[in-house]
Design a protein around this motif. Structure first.
Motif, PDB file in Angstrom:
ATOM      1  N   PHE A 225      13.276 -41.293 -47.437  1.00 16.07           N
ATOM      2  CA  PHE A 225      14.090 -41.446 -46.229  1.00 16.07           C
ATOM      3  C   PHE A 225      15.051 -42.608 -46.463  1.00 16.07           C
ATOM      4  O   PHE A 225      14.623 -43.753 -46.640  1.00 16.07           O
ATOM      5  CB  PHE A 225      13.201 -41.737 -45.019  1.00 16.07           C
ATOM      6  CG  PHE A 225      13.940 -41.855 -43.711  1.00 16.07           C
ATOM      7  CD1 PHE A 225      14.157 -40.746 -42.915  1.00 16.07           C
ATOM      8  CD2 PHE A 225      14.422 -43.086 -43.274  1.00 16.07           C
ATOM      9  CE1 PHE A 225      14.830 -40.850 -41.709  1.00 16.07           C
ATOM     10  CE2 PHE A 225      15.096 -43.206 -42.082  1.00 16.07           C
ATOM     11  CZ  PHE A 225      15.304 -42.077 -41.283  1.00 16.07           C
ATOM     12  N   LEU A 226      16.351 -42.338 -46.486  1.00 11.66           N
ATOM     13  CA  LEU A 226      17.368 -43.327 -46.807  1.00 11.66           C
ATOM     14  C   LEU A 226      18.117 -43.785 -45.559  1.00 11.66           C
ATOM     15  O   LEU A 226      18.504 -42.955 -44.730  1.00 11.66           O
ATOM     16  CB  LEU A 226      18.396 -42.737 -47.785  1.00 11.66           C
ATOM     17  CG  LEU A 226      18.074 -42.751 -49.276  1.00 11.66           C
ATOM     18  CD1 LEU A 226      19.147 -41.974 -50.016  1.00 11.66           C
ATOM     19  CD2 LEU A 226      17.981 -44.175 -49.806  1.00 11.66           C
ATOM     20  N   ALA A 227      18.342 -45.085 -45.442  1.00 15.83           N
ATOM     21  CA  ALA A 227      19.165 -45.633 -44.362  1.00 15.83           C
ATOM     22  C   ALA A 227      20.001 -46.774 -44.931  1.00 15.83           C
ATOM     23  O   ALA A 227      19.773 -47.225 -46.062  1.00 15.83           O
ATOM     24  CB  ALA A 227      18.293 -46.130 -43.212  1.00 15.83           C
ATOM     25  N   ASP A 228      20.967 -47.249 -44.159  1.00 12.76           N
ATOM     26  CA  ASP A 228      21.827 -48.324 -44.686  1.00 12.76           C
ATOM     27  C   ASP A 228      21.694 -49.610 -43.885  1.00 12.76           C
ATOM     28  O   ASP A 228      22.507 -50.513 -44.029  1.00 12.76           O
ATOM     29  CB  ASP A 228      23.292 -47.870 -44.732  1.00 12.76           C
ATOM     30  CG  ASP A 228      23.917 -47.763 -43.358  1.00 12.76           C
ATOM     31  OD1 ASP A 228      23.171 -47.717 -42.367  1.00 12.76           O
ATOM     32  OD2 ASP A 228      25.154 -47.726 -43.273  1.00 12.76           O
TER      33      ASP A 228
ATOM     34  N   ILE B 160      14.882 -35.358 -49.549  1.00 19.29           N
ATOM     35  CA  ILE B 160      15.536 -36.620 -49.220  1.00 19.29           C
ATOM     36  C   ILE B 160      16.202 -36.458 -47.854  1.00 19.29           C
ATOM     37  O   ILE B 160      16.954 -35.501 -47.629  1.00 19.29           O
ATOM     38  CB  ILE B 160      16.588 -37.015 -50.272  1.00 19.29           C
ATOM     39  CG1 ILE B 160      15.922 -37.216 -51.633  1.00 19.29           C
ATOM     40  CG2 ILE B 160      17.314 -38.288 -49.854  1.00 19.29           C
ATOM     41  CD1 ILE B 160      16.887 -37.579 -52.739  1.00 19.29           C
ATOM     42  N   VAL B 161      15.914 -37.382 -46.968  1.00 24.97           N
ATOM     43  CA  VAL B 161      16.544 -37.396 -45.642  1.00 24.97           C
ATOM     44  C   VAL B 161      17.481 -38.599 -45.585  1.00 24.97           C
ATOM     45  O   VAL B 161      17.067 -39.729 -45.863  1.00 24.97           O
ATOM     46  CB  VAL B 161      15.488 -37.484 -44.526  1.00 24.97           C
ATOM     47  CG1 VAL B 161      16.166 -37.542 -43.155  1.00 24.97           C
ATOM     48  CG2 VAL B 161      14.536 -36.291 -44.587  1.00 24.97           C
ATOM     49  N   ILE B 162      18.747 -38.349 -45.241  1.00 20.89           N
ATOM     50  CA  ILE B 162      19.763 -39.401 -45.225  1.00 20.89           C
ATOM     51  C   ILE B 162      20.127 -39.691 -43.778  1.00 20.89           C
ATOM     52  O   ILE B 162      20.808 -38.891 -43.128  1.00 20.89           O
ATOM     53  CB  ILE B 162      21.023 -38.992 -46.028  1.00 20.89           C
ATOM     54  CG1 ILE B 162      20.625 -38.528 -47.432  1.00 20.89           C
ATOM     55  CG2 ILE B 162      22.013 -40.139 -46.081  1.00 20.89           C
ATOM     56  CD1 ILE B 162      20.465 -37.027 -47.560  1.00 20.89           C
ATOM     57  N   ASP B 163      19.665 -40.801 -43.256  1.00 22.36           N
ATOM     58  CA  ASP B 163      19.950 -41.164 -41.874  1.00 22.36           C
ATOM     59  C   ASP B 163      21.374 -41.707 -41.767  1.00 22.36           C
ATOM     60  O   ASP B 163      21.870 -42.385 -42.677  1.00 22.36           O
ATOM     61  CB  ASP B 163      18.945 -42.224 -41.399  1.00 22.36           C
ATOM     62  CG  ASP B 163      18.980 -42.399 -39.886  1.00 22.36           C
ATOM     63  OD1 ASP B 163      19.452 -41.479 -39.186  1.00 22.36           O
ATOM     64  OD2 ASP B 163      18.540 -43.461 -39.411  1.00 22.36           O
ATOM     65  N   GLU B 164      22.019 -41.436 -40.631  1.00 27.58           N
ATOM     66  CA  GLU B 164      23.401 -41.890 -40.399  1.00 27.58           C
ATOM     67  C   GLU B 164      24.282 -41.513 -41.588  1.00 27.58           C
ATOM     68  O   GLU B 164      25.016 -42.343 -42.132  1.00 27.58           O
ATOM     69  CB  GLU B 164      23.441 -43.410 -40.162  1.00 27.58           C
ATOM     70  CG  GLU B 164      22.505 -43.904 -39.058  1.00 27.58           C
ATOM     71  CD  GLU B 164      22.989 -43.545 -37.659  1.00 27.58           C
ATOM     72  OE1 GLU B 164      24.053 -42.908 -37.528  1.00 27.58           O
ATOM     73  OE2 GLU B 164      22.299 -43.886 -36.692  1.00 27.58           O
TER      74      GLU B 164
ATOM     75  N   ILE C 198       5.456 -40.919 -48.983  1.00 26.53           N
ATOM     76  CA  ILE C 198       6.612 -41.082 -48.109  1.00 26.53           C
ATOM     77  C   ILE C 198       7.241 -42.433 -48.410  1.00 26.53           C
ATOM     78  O   ILE C 198       6.618 -43.484 -48.188  1.00 26.53           O
ATOM     79  CB  ILE C 198       6.222 -41.005 -46.617  1.00 26.53           C
ATOM     80  CG1 ILE C 198       5.384 -39.752 -46.327  1.00 26.53           C
ATOM     81  CG2 ILE C 198       7.472 -41.031 -45.746  1.00 26.53           C
ATOM     82  CD1 ILE C 198       6.091 -38.444 -46.565  1.00 26.53           C
ATOM     83  N   TYR C 199       8.469 -42.417 -48.919  1.00 28.96           N
ATOM     84  CA  TYR C 199       9.178 -43.638 -49.281  1.00 28.96           C
ATOM     85  C   TYR C 199      10.368 -43.803 -48.324  1.00 28.96           C
ATOM     86  O   TYR C 199      11.126 -42.857 -48.085  1.00 28.96           O
ATOM     87  CB  TYR C 199       9.703 -43.563 -50.711  1.00 28.96           C
ATOM     88  CG  TYR C 199       8.632 -43.585 -51.780  1.00 28.96           C
ATOM     89  CD1 TYR C 199       8.413 -44.712 -52.562  1.00 28.96           C
ATOM     90  CD2 TYR C 199       7.843 -42.458 -52.026  1.00 28.96           C
ATOM     91  CE1 TYR C 199       7.443 -44.727 -53.552  1.00 28.96           C
ATOM     92  CE2 TYR C 199       6.875 -42.455 -53.003  1.00 28.96           C
ATOM     93  CZ  TYR C 199       6.665 -43.599 -53.772  1.00 28.96           C
ATOM     94  OH  TYR C 199       5.701 -43.615 -54.753  1.00 28.96           O
ATOM     95  N   LEU C 200      10.535 -45.022 -47.818  1.00 26.98           N
ATOM     96  CA  LEU C 200      11.714 -45.350 -47.026  1.00 26.98           C
ATOM     97  C   LEU C 200      12.482 -46.422 -47.768  1.00 26.98           C
ATOM     98  O   LEU C 200      11.883 -47.337 -48.355  1.00 26.98           O
ATOM     99  CB  LEU C 200      11.337 -45.835 -45.624  1.00 26.98           C
ATOM    100  CG  LEU C 200      10.707 -44.783 -44.706  1.00 26.98           C
ATOM    101  CD1 LEU C 200       9.192 -44.768 -44.848  1.00 26.98           C
ATOM    102  CD2 LEU C 200      11.080 -45.031 -43.252  1.00 26.98           C
TER     103      LEU C 200
ATOM    104  N   THR D  99       5.537 -46.203 -47.830  1.00 25.86           N
ATOM    105  CA  THR D  99       5.921 -47.533 -48.311  1.00 25.86           C
ATOM    106  C   THR D  99       7.425 -47.711 -48.159  1.00 25.86           C
ATOM    107  O   THR D  99       8.183 -46.734 -48.077  1.00 25.86           O
ATOM    108  CB  THR D  99       5.527 -47.721 -49.784  1.00 25.86           C
ATOM    109  OG1 THR D  99       5.781 -49.069 -50.173  1.00 25.86           O
ATOM    110  CG2 THR D  99       6.341 -46.800 -50.693  1.00 25.86           C
ATOM    111  N   LYS D 100       7.839 -48.965 -48.128  1.00 26.51           N
ATOM    112  CA  LYS D 100       9.263 -49.293 -48.134  1.00 26.51           C
ATOM    113  C   LYS D 100       9.657 -49.623 -49.561  1.00 26.51           C
ATOM    114  O   LYS D 100       9.123 -50.545 -50.173  1.00 26.51           O
ATOM    115  CB  LYS D 100       9.537 -50.480 -47.211  1.00 26.51           C
ATOM    116  CG  LYS D 100      11.007 -50.856 -47.104  1.00 26.51           C
ATOM    117  CD  LYS D 100      11.205 -51.992 -46.101  1.00 26.51           C
ATOM    118  CE  LYS D 100      12.662 -52.381 -45.977  1.00 26.51           C
ATOM    119  NZ  LYS D 100      12.856 -53.480 -44.984  1.00 26.51           N
TER     120      LYS D 100
END
Length: 777
Positions: A222-225, A294-298, A265-267, A246-247
């Motif tokens: 799970f990807l965020a910026d 892969i989930v890309i937030d925003e 599950i990786y963030l 985990t982060k």
């Protein structure tokens, strides 16, 4: 049995439910009175109410999270197909293919899948289709008939079971099902578009959960910026993954460059794993096929560009399924994330969220300052506060806070912000979006020094704070600002830091004093206010616009059509460029001139509200009430007739949704002591205002009680007095006879006897009621 005398509920109980059971459906397969929206919040002035909630008489489910059919019921005075139009509307919203309408004689069946010829046909009560029959048609409609058994388990898998009983809203369920259906059919790039505040992360969690539990995927990234996005996700929506989550960061790779592969599950914050300067990339230490999803937030921010860092990560993990989440489908006119992810599998817009009552509506106050509208030019040879010779030209709104600074303008803007904030309540969370970090600091000072804020600032120095990327003290207060349970900070001045991804749920006031020319940036900025938190008395939010930025609402598919506002153009700089002037690092061409002593004054403002069609309109509370009543009743005669015929007068108001709340507020505001009948007559149909006392006195003047004995006459006169004091519903309640002054006239039984019995008493009260409303005005 006289079927036409039965109510709609009786028709359901005696005919529709037995027909379902006979067809093999069990009670767990349907929900009666299935309410799936909350009703739009209607705002006029500081008054709010809810519009009508959408509610299907029956919603049938083939699986616990797969609605498959709608049944709309009518009483037997209606035809069998009278509910079809409403049923089709609900079916489209709920992504349901089959619609039935019934009046108890049979069913009219509408098949949206195109598998029936004709599309609509009449069925007897014994011909209602079985669940298996509709399920097979459903799978064919969704193009899922030929999937293998393992994939079918994904389609029918349950959502996460929340201990608190939380379940997805209808649109979240639609989004979950659409994504899983697309994956089941082999789609590898997916885009989900949902307005800010509609629960994208919760929706994504359920998608991941079902894929993970059904063993369709094992490892997910799970990807965020923004760090705050990752942290919020881990402690909130993704908390059920805690044992396998985990982060990802520098600790995810050991000194020998070996990645930690022990989690599922990786963030990750993409900046933390992509490397740069003196940091090695982390993501490429994992095998390219390590992640299944892969989930890309925003994903609107940068991921669409071919040379972006996002894209670098996505292309490295090319074998994985990739799901983009965004609140805005297109980033710019030239670069669209649709180019990469293709068309969205599901879209839920801001307009729809507000209409459904899940998002907060807004009112817009556009403020014109004379110097903004007319521009300013220096006198020949004039120098600024620093002694610099000012270039001889006209400075307009696009120059202000970029090429030139007017301290007096900061003061005037701060005064207007303070006016609006104190009208809402001085502790309502407020974000002031400024043109630059320097501008944000000046606005912090101006708001701190405004006389209305003096006591509040002295009570707590964090009342006004600058929260920008270059200020560690301000950034440290970000969590406190967005926490609904913490009072301070109240006002946050910023440039870009709060424009995206920050969950400021209780933000009541958004101030726009920066030029915005990106539709995506505008929507993300406004998204800070769209969350509805009625538990914190947040029913709507206000946009205070000093730069005419709200003209960017002109996006019919997303926000609704704004009403043209041709006579409000703040100079010729209302759409100036956004070339980094709001960057958190200072990002401007340091303004060349600072000119004190130039007066700025508010020369006008326009207040607009969002109507039920998603349009920004100028409409007072009185205008809104008049229009709503005329739409409902059409004419004075029709209204009086419906009011007179109604056994329970309040039911007339109830039929208008929750409009009664607005009428009640109007009653409180009115100088006249009127009940809803006269309020509607006066406001909607221009009748002279008549108070309850005047109506009661008119009845007494007509002396209609002469046929009754002394006891009955005394009771009727006392009922008239109660009407004048408390309204008609009090008169209809027989329990009032146990109270003063009726208890002094006689017991309830004695009062009934004085009229000749209970039925005669009720007839007398009805006659009294008709006499009260004998005149429309």
């Amino acid at each position: 049995m006289n079927k036409k005398a039965l109510s709609e509920s009786d028709i359901c109980d005696r005919f529709i439910t037995p027909a379902l059971k006979k067809a093999g459906w069990v009670e767990q397969d349907w929900r009666r009175e299935y309410q799936f929206t909350d009703g739009q919040v209607i705002v006029r002035g500081n008054l709010t109410t809810r519009g009508k909630r959408k509610r299907a008489d029956y919603c049938l489910f083939a699986q616990p999270n797969r609605p498959i059919a709608i049944i709309e019921a009518k009483d037997n005075k209606h035809t069998v197909g009278s509910g079809m139009q409403q049923g089709k509307e609900y079916a489209e919203i709920l992504d349901v293919p089959f619609v039935f309408s019934s009046n108890g004689d049979g069913f009219l069946f509408h098949d949206r899948t195109g598998q029936s010829d004709p599309i609509e046909r009449t069925l007897s009560l014994d011909e209602f289709p079985s669940k298996q029959e509709l399920w097979e048609k459903y799978l064919k409609w969704k193009d899922l008939s030929n999937i293998d058994e393992k994939t079918r388990e994904l389609v029918t898998s349950p959502n996460h079971s929340d201990a608190r009983g939380k379940t997805p809203r209808y649109y979240q369920q639609n989004a979950i099902n659409r994504v899983l259906d697309a994956i089941a059919k082999g789609q590898r790039r997916l885009l989900l578009v949902m307005a800010t505040g509609t629960g994208k992360t919760y929706t994504a969690f359920n998608i991941i959960w079902r894929l993970w539990k059904s063993k369709q995927v094992k490892r997910v990234l799970f990807l965020a910026d923004r760090n705050i996005l990752v942290d919020q996700t881990m402690v909130n929506d993704f908390q059920p993954f805690k044992d396998v989550m985990t982060k990802m960061g520098s600790h995810s790779v050991d000194d020998n460059g070996n990645p930690d592969t022990s989690y599922e599950i990786y963030l990750a914050l993409y900046q933390a794993i992509v490397g740069g300067e003196d940091r090695e990339p982390i993501y490429d230490k994992f095998p390219p096929d390590f992640f299944d999803l892969i989930v890309i937030d925003e994903c609107h921010r940068g991921s669409a560009k071919d040379d972006s860092l996002w894209r670098e990560i996505l292309e490295y993990f090319e074998p994985a399924m990739q799901l983009g989440l965004t609140a805005t489908p297109k980033e710019t006119k030239y670069v669209s994330n649709i180019d990469y992810f293709k068309e969205p599998v599901y879209v839920y817009s801001l307009k729809q969220g507000i209409e459904d009552g899940f998002l907060a509506p807004y009112k817009v106050i556009r403020v014109k300052l004379d110097g903004d509208v007319n521009g300013w030019s220096p006198k020949k040879g004039q120098r600024d506060d620093k002694g610099n010779l000012i270039e001889d030209r006209i400075y307009n709104l696009s120059d202000i806070d970029r090429g030139i600074i007017f301290p007096q303008r900061d003061k005037e803007v701060a005064a207007k912000i303070s006016d609006e904030l104190h009208a809402l309540g001085p502790m309502k969370k407020t974000i002031v979006f400024c043109a630059s970090v320097d501008h944000a600091e000046r606005m912090r000072q101006a708001l701190t020094n405004d006389p209305r804020n003096k006591d509040l600032v002295l009570a707590d120095s964090k009342y006004v704070m600058r929260i920008t990327g270059d200020d560690d003290v301000g950034k440290a207060q970000l969590d406190n600002f967005i926490d609904p349970k913490r009072d301070y900070p109240v006002i946050a001045t910023t440039s870009k830091l709060l424009s995206t991804g920050v969950d400021a749920q209780t933000c009541h006031l958004i101030v726009l004093d920066q030029t915005i020319n990106s539709l995506t940036e505008f929507k993300q900025t406004i998204g800070r206010g769209t969350r509805l938190r009625t538990d914190f008395d947040k029913w709507y939010f206000t946009i205070l616009d000093f730069r005419n930025a709200t003209e960017l609402f002109a996006d019919p598919d997303w926000d609704g059509d704004p009403i043209p506002d041709d006579d409000f153009e703040p100079g010729n700089g209302g759409n100036g460029g956004n070339d980094g002037s709001g960057g958190n690092g200072g990002g401007t061409d340091n303004p060349v001139y600072v000119v004190s002593g130039v007066e700025f004054n508010v020369i006008g403002e326009r207040v607009q509200y969002l109507n039920s069609k998603g349009e920004l309109v100028m409409e007072t509370l009185r205008d809104f009430t008049k229009r709503t009543c005329k739409e409902e009743f059409r004419s004075l005669d029709n209204f009086v007739r419906r009011w007179t015929e109604a056994e329970r007068k309040e039911a007339i108001i109830d039929e208008m949704g929750d409009f009664g709340n607005i009428l009640e507020a109007m009653e409180e505001q009115s100088e006249h002591d009127m009940d809803p009948f006269d309020l509607i007559c006066h406001i909607a149909f221009d009748q002279p205002p008549l108070t309850r006392s005047e109506r009661a006195n008119n009845v007494k003047k007509r002396d209609i009680f002469t046929k009754y004995g002394e006891t009955a006459k005394a009771v009727l006169e006392a009922l008239l007095d109660k009407y004048a004091d408390q309204g008609i519903e009090t008169v209809k309640d027989m329990q009032i006879l146990q109270l003063n002054p009726f208890d002094e006239i006689g017991t309830t039984a004695e009062i009934m006897d004085s009229f000749g019995g209970v039925e005669q008493y009720r007839e007398a009260v009805n006659e009294l009621e008709n006499a009260i409303y004998a005149q429309a005005g």
